[in-house]
Design a protein around this motif. Structure first.
Motif: not given
Length: 268
Positions: A213-220, A235-244, A252-256
């Motif tokens: 939704d364009g808003v960074l969320d709390d949690g792990a 870039g600033n995106s995590v990419i993954f194959n959903k399996g389907d 994602i935002q890098d803490e540093t």
């Protein structure tokens, strides 16, 4: 500093994480970095309980990820490396039925072998749709060895880690899978996780947009309703194959880099 590898790490299905010393120019001198007499000794052994019997060993089936320790870099702590790896197996017939508790680890190799989870701090991971994690800090003491890294149990029955973790700045990213117990249905679910690599605990900032939704969320981390594969970062995106057959993307935002200058202009 010579750009030549000195150490190699590998796991096995008996839960052993091995460190091999290959620093010698003579390959005949290469071998286990740690010994028990004349026998090779692992850096770390992953087990459900100790003493560690064969029946409660946690298999390591993915390549470990290695980096230098963020703060402990003196010669007395050599080699001073952090080794990240998860446990779990999804290779053989019947593996989808396993309910053994698995784990994720960050182990400090400071020249002391024969470690187990009692030598690390344990972070507590919880949550269903969205996950939270505790925020303890290991002291990384070498002599005597104490809190030489971190570990966490993967809380869901059948949950396991079968792909290599990924470093992104000060974060460690990894995914876990939950295979469907029915051999007829196949598939399953997974969790995408992000923790502080040094502590294994809660990231310092909100770093994942878990619902796009364009808003960074709390949690792990958060649940993905398909059994995803290994992850990558573009870039600033995590990419993954959903399996389907489809591709998932999470910002994602890098803490540093969160509070650093993002652009500049040269004035003349």
């Amino acid at each position: 500093g010579d750009y030549k590898p000195d150490r190699v790490y590998a796991g096995d299905v008996q839960g052993n994480l091995w460190a091999y010393d290959i620093s010698s120019t003579n390959a005949s001198n290469w071998g286990s970095a740690y010994k028990n007499g004349n026998d090779a000794k692992p850096l770390f052994t992953a087990c459900d309980s100790y003493p560690c019997a064969k029946v409660n060993r946690r298999p390591i089936t993915a390549q470990p990820t290695v980096t230098t320790h963020r703060t402990r870099r003196s010669k007395k702590d050599a080699p001073g490396l952090l080794v990240f790896f998860g446990t779990g197996q999804f290779l053989a017939q019947g593996d989808h039925l396993s309910t053994q508790t698995q784990a994720m680890h960050g182990v400090w190799d400071a020249g002391v072998g024969g470690l187990n989870s009692d030598d690390l701090i344990e972070q507590e991971l919880s949550g269903e749709q969205r996950r939270t994690i505790s925020n303890k800090t290991p002291i990384y003491q070498k002599s005597p060895i104490k809190e030489a890294g971190w570990w966490m149990k993967l809380p869901k029955s059948g949950e396991r880690s079968i792909s290599s973790p990924l470093l992104f700045g000060d974060l460690l990213l990894f995914n876990t899978i939950l295979p469907n117990a029915s051999s007829c249905n196949g598939g399953g679910a997974s969790y995408l996780m992000a923790v502080d690599s040094l502590t294994g605990g809660k990231p310092k900032l909100k770093i994942l947009d878990t619902n796009n939704d364009g808003v960074l969320d709390d949690g792990a981390g958060f649940l993905i309703q398909s059994m995803g594969s290994a992850i990558s970062v573009i870039g600033n995106s995590v990419i993954f194959n959903k399996g389907d057959g489809s591709i998932g993307k999470v910002d994602i935002q890098d803490e540093t880099n969160a509070a650093k200058r993002q652009s500049w202009v040269i004035l003349r």
